[in-house]
Design a protein around this motif. Structure first.
Motif, PDB file in Angstrom:
ATOM      1  N   SER A 269       0.837  -1.194   0.000  1.00 55.69           N
ATOM      2  CA  SER A 269       0.000   0.000   0.000  1.00 55.69           C
ATOM      3  C   SER A 269       0.872   1.244   0.000  1.00 55.69           C
ATOM      4  O   SER A 269       2.039   1.209   0.425  1.00 55.69           O
ATOM      5  CB  SER A 269      -0.923   0.017   1.228  1.00 55.69           C
TER       6      SER A 269
ATOM      7  N   LYS B 241       0.557   3.823   1.882  1.00 56.14           N
ATOM      8  CA  LYS B 241       0.837   4.226   3.259  1.00 56.14           C
ATOM      9  C   LYS B 241       2.054   3.501   3.809  1.00 56.14           C
ATOM     10  O   LYS B 241       2.936   4.115   4.424  1.00 56.14           O
ATOM     11  CB  LYS B 241      -0.385   3.958   4.140  1.00 56.14           C
ATOM     12  N   ARG B 242       2.096   2.181   3.613  1.00 51.55           N
ATOM     13  CA  ARG B 242       3.242   1.420   4.086  1.00 51.55           C
ATOM     14  C   ARG B 242       4.524   1.873   3.402  1.00 51.55           C
ATOM     15  O   ARG B 242       5.580   1.999   4.036  1.00 51.55           O
ATOM     16  CB  ARG B 242       3.022  -0.077   3.819  1.00 51.55           C
TER      17      ARG B 242
ATOM     18  N   ARG C 238       5.254   4.827   2.078  1.00 54.43           N
ATOM     19  CA  ARG C 238       5.680   6.138   2.566  1.00 54.43           C
ATOM     20  C   ARG C 238       6.241   6.061   3.975  1.00 54.43           C
ATOM     21  O   ARG C 238       7.193   6.786   4.314  1.00 54.43           O
ATOM     22  CB  ARG C 238       4.504   7.116   2.514  1.00 54.43           C
ATOM     23  N   ASN C 239       5.675   5.201   4.804  1.00 52.95           N
ATOM     24  CA  ASN C 239       6.194   5.038   6.166  1.00 52.95           C
ATOM     25  C   ASN C 239       7.620   4.493   6.150  1.00 52.95           C
ATOM     26  O   ASN C 239       8.491   4.963   6.902  1.00 52.95           O
ATOM     27  CB  ASN C 239       5.286   4.117   6.977  1.00 52.95           C
TER      28      ASN C 239
END
Length: 331
Positions: A29, A31-32, A34-35
């Motif tokens: 994903s 989000k993952r 970017r984290n």
């Protein structure tokens, strides 16, 4: 003990490989992804800050007294106290961050990016790793030839920020000057040393820290034992020669033969043929990284699991995953 050491090396190699595979499928994903990007950038900045604070005398040497004696107190932050570990770790990070900065489709904090790029550049210079210097030169040359406009813009902005970071501490500038003098400039008396073939050969012998002799020793050994060349003597089996070659290509021929060398080169070049037209920033980073490493591996074994270098292989695999994941999603 040699068997145990070889087992541990092989264990690390498989952990890095399987870790990269799991990371590739974990980043499913945005989000993952970017984290993880933020985490990596912050780690690069943190290591760079520790190294600089060590060089200005605020943070002490972080390894044991035995390591301090063995590596003459070389300051590498939390990384192993070997010059090429700091140099190559920061070179890979430098190239990765430039690729991120050049890729418009990946939104990242520019302040963090430029801070990381500046700190990585300073750490490369402070490392005194001549192999890393060579890799940086070839990457920047590739950057200039493929994206001249972006290179000029990056050079102006990066140069200004670099000067700000340097001028914030005269001690760091003095340490960089001393490192360059001690590791490179001492062997070059004038421009003629770089233009004369005979003199430049002498410069290479001097700067190579005995690598030319090691390379020739391996060549003679392989020629005297041609039965080794096709399939090698076995993983981490350099006992017959006496030491590693400080040249990954010769070491691979000795250990896994021409068959293993061909498989390794096939793996490396596979990154070059990945379709990257939709993400030119990652094309710059991935192609430039492979070119820099293929050249520098002639002078070292930093993409292998020899102690204390094996951590660089894990970093390389993680960075290539981060560079290829968006390419998969954009096709």
């Amino acid at each position: 003990m040699w068997f145990v050491q070889s087992f541990l090396y092989l264990y690390h190699m498989w952990v890095f490989f399987l870790g990269a595979v799991f990371l590739y499928y974990h980043l499913s994903s945005i989000k993952r992804y970017r984290n993880i990007l933020l985490f990596i950038i912050l780690l690069i900045i943190a290591v760079g800050i520790v190294v600089i604070l060590q060089n200005i005398g605020i943070i002490p040497f972080l390894w044991s007294r035995l390591y301090e004696i063995s590596y003459h107190g070389f300051l590498s932050g939390t990384l192993g106290p070997n010059k090429i570990v700091l140099g190559m770790t920061m070179l890979i990070s430098f190239i990765f961050l430039i690729g991120l900065n050049s890729e418009k489709k990946i939104k990242t904090n520019k302040i963090l990016l430029y801070t990381g790029i500046g700190l990585a550049a300073i750490c490369i210079l402070l490392s005194g790793s001549r192999t890393s210097y060579v890799g940086a030169i070839f990457f920047l040359l590739y950057f200039f030839l493929t994206k001249t406009g972006h290179f000029v813009i990056f050079g102006i902005i990066g140069g200004i920020l670099f000067l700000i970071l340097i001028n914030s501490s005269s001690i760091v500038m003095d340490r960089i000057s001393a490192t360059l003098e001690d590791r490179v400039a001492y062997a070059i008396d004038g421009p003629e040393d770089l233009t004369s073939y005979e003199d430049f050969t002498g410069v290479y012998d001097e700067l190579g820290a005995g690598r030319a002799e090691l390379h020739m020793m391996y060549v003679k050994y392989l020629l005297n034992n041609p039965f080794i060349i096709p399939f090698g003597r076995g993983f981490n089996n350099r006992l017959g020669v006496g030491s590693s070659a400080h040249n990954l290509y010769l070491s691979l021929i000795n250990e896994v033969g021409l068959v293993g060398l061909i498989l390794f080169l096939r793996w490396m070049f596979s990154f070059m043929v990945i379709v990257k037209r939709k993400m030119p920033g990652f094309q710059l980073a991935l192609n430039g990284l492979i070119i820099a490493l293929l050249i520098t591996l002639y002078f070292g074994e930093h993409l292998y699991v020899y102690r204390p270098l094996f951590g660089i292989l894990g970093l390389f695999m993680a960075i290539t995953v981060l560079l290829t994941i968006p390419l998969r999603k954009s096709t």
